[in-house]
Design a protein around this motif. Structure first.
Motif, PDB file in Angstrom:
ATOM      1  N   SER A  45     -18.171 -22.185  11.006  1.00  0.00           N
ATOM      2  CA  SER A  45     -17.044 -21.358  10.577  1.00  0.00           C
ATOM      3  C   SER A  45     -17.096 -19.986  11.236  1.00  0.00           C
ATOM      4  O   SER A  45     -16.058 -19.444  11.631  1.00  0.00           O
ATOM      5  N   GLY A  49     -14.267 -18.521  13.762  1.00  0.00           N
ATOM      6  CA  GLY A  49     -13.666 -17.196  13.597  1.00  0.00           C
ATOM      7  C   GLY A  49     -13.747 -16.371  14.871  1.00  0.00           C
ATOM      8  O   GLY A  49     -12.788 -15.691  15.256  1.00  0.00           O
ATOM      9  N   SER A  84     -11.979 -23.917   7.375  1.00  0.00           N
ATOM     10  CA  SER A  84     -12.061 -22.475   7.143  1.00  0.00           C
ATOM     11  C   SER A  84     -10.948 -21.736   7.875  1.00  0.00           C
ATOM     12  O   SER A  84     -10.317 -20.833   7.322  1.00  0.00           O
ATOM     13  N   TRP A  88      -7.701 -19.458   6.303  1.00  0.00           N
ATOM     14  CA  TRP A  88      -7.352 -18.092   6.686  1.00  0.00           C
ATOM     15  C   TRP A  88      -5.959 -17.997   7.280  1.00  0.00           C
ATOM     16  O   TRP A  88      -5.274 -16.985   7.099  1.00  0.00           O
ATOM     17  N   PHE A  91      -3.732 -17.939   4.266  1.00  0.00           N
ATOM     18  CA  PHE A  91      -3.939 -16.685   3.547  1.00  0.00           C
ATOM     19  C   PHE A  91      -3.276 -15.514   4.268  1.00  0.00           C
ATOM     20  O   PHE A  91      -2.587 -14.704   3.660  1.00  0.00           O
ATOM     21  N   GLU A  92      -3.472 -15.430   5.584  1.00  0.00           N
ATOM     22  CA  GLU A  92      -2.917 -14.316   6.356  1.00  0.00           C
ATOM     23  C   GLU A  92      -1.402 -14.386   6.475  1.00  0.00           C
ATOM     24  O   GLU A  92      -0.757 -13.376   6.727  1.00  0.00           O
ATOM     25  N   THR A  96      -0.975 -17.282  -0.285  1.00  0.00           N
ATOM     26  CA  THR A  96      -2.235 -17.199  -1.010  1.00  0.00           C
ATOM     27  C   THR A  96      -2.437 -18.374  -1.955  1.00  0.00           C
ATOM     28  O   THR A  96      -3.516 -18.975  -1.986  1.00  0.00           O
TER      29      THR A  96
END
Length: 126
Positions: A45, A49, A84, A88, A91-92, A96
Motif C-alpha cells: 500500500s 501510494g 487501499s 483513497w 475518499f478524495e 466518504t
C-alpha cells in the motif's frame, strides 16, 4: 495486448517477492500471527501510494511502467495495495460514505466468502 506483457511479468515478480518475504518472515517470527501478510499489505500500500503520487505529479511515469509496477508487481505482491488506492480515490472525491462502505463490504464480504468456500468444500466428499 501490448499492456498484457508488462502486467504478466510484473505479476510474476510481485508474486515471487510475496512468497520470499512471507517465507523469510515466517521463519523468523513463526506461525503464531500472520505478520508476513500484514507487512506485505502495508508495504504494498505504501508503494502504491508512492506510485500514484508520482503519477499525479507527472514524474515521468509512463503507462507501461504504471502497468508493470502498479498492476503487475504490486498486484502480484498484494491486492491490498489496489484496495487501499481505491479507498483513497473514493475518499478524495468526497465519497466518504462509499469509501467506508467499500472497506466494510470488502473486509466482511471477503471473510464471509472465504468461510462459505470452506463450508462448501467440506460438504463435498473427498
Amino acid at each position: 495486448m501490448n499492456s498484457l506483457f508488462p502486467v504478466m511479468i510484473g505479476g510474476a515478480i510481485g508474486a515471487g517477492a510475496r512468497h520470499l518475504v512471507g517465507q523469510a518472515m515466517l521463519a523468523r517470527l513463526g506461525p503464531g500471527f500472520p505478520w508476513w501478510t500484514l507487512a506485505i499489505n502495508i508495504a504494498g500500500s505504501l508503494l502504491m501510494g508512492l506510485l500514484i503520487g508520482a503519477l499525479a505529479r507527472g514524474d515521468g511515469v509512463n503507462d507501461t511502467l504504471r502497468l508493470f509496477v502498479g498492476v503487475g508487481v504490486l498486484g502480484g505482491f498484494t491486492t491490498f495495495s489496489s484496495f487501499s488506492m481505491e479507498f483513497w480515490m473514493l475518499f478524495e472525491r468526497g465519497q466518504t460514505a462509499q469509501a467506508f462502505a467499500y472497506v466494510l463490504a470488502s473486509a466482511v464480504g471477503a471473510i464471509f466468502a472465504c468461510g462459505l468456500g470452506l463450508f462448501l468444500m467440506r460438504q463435498v466428499p473427498a
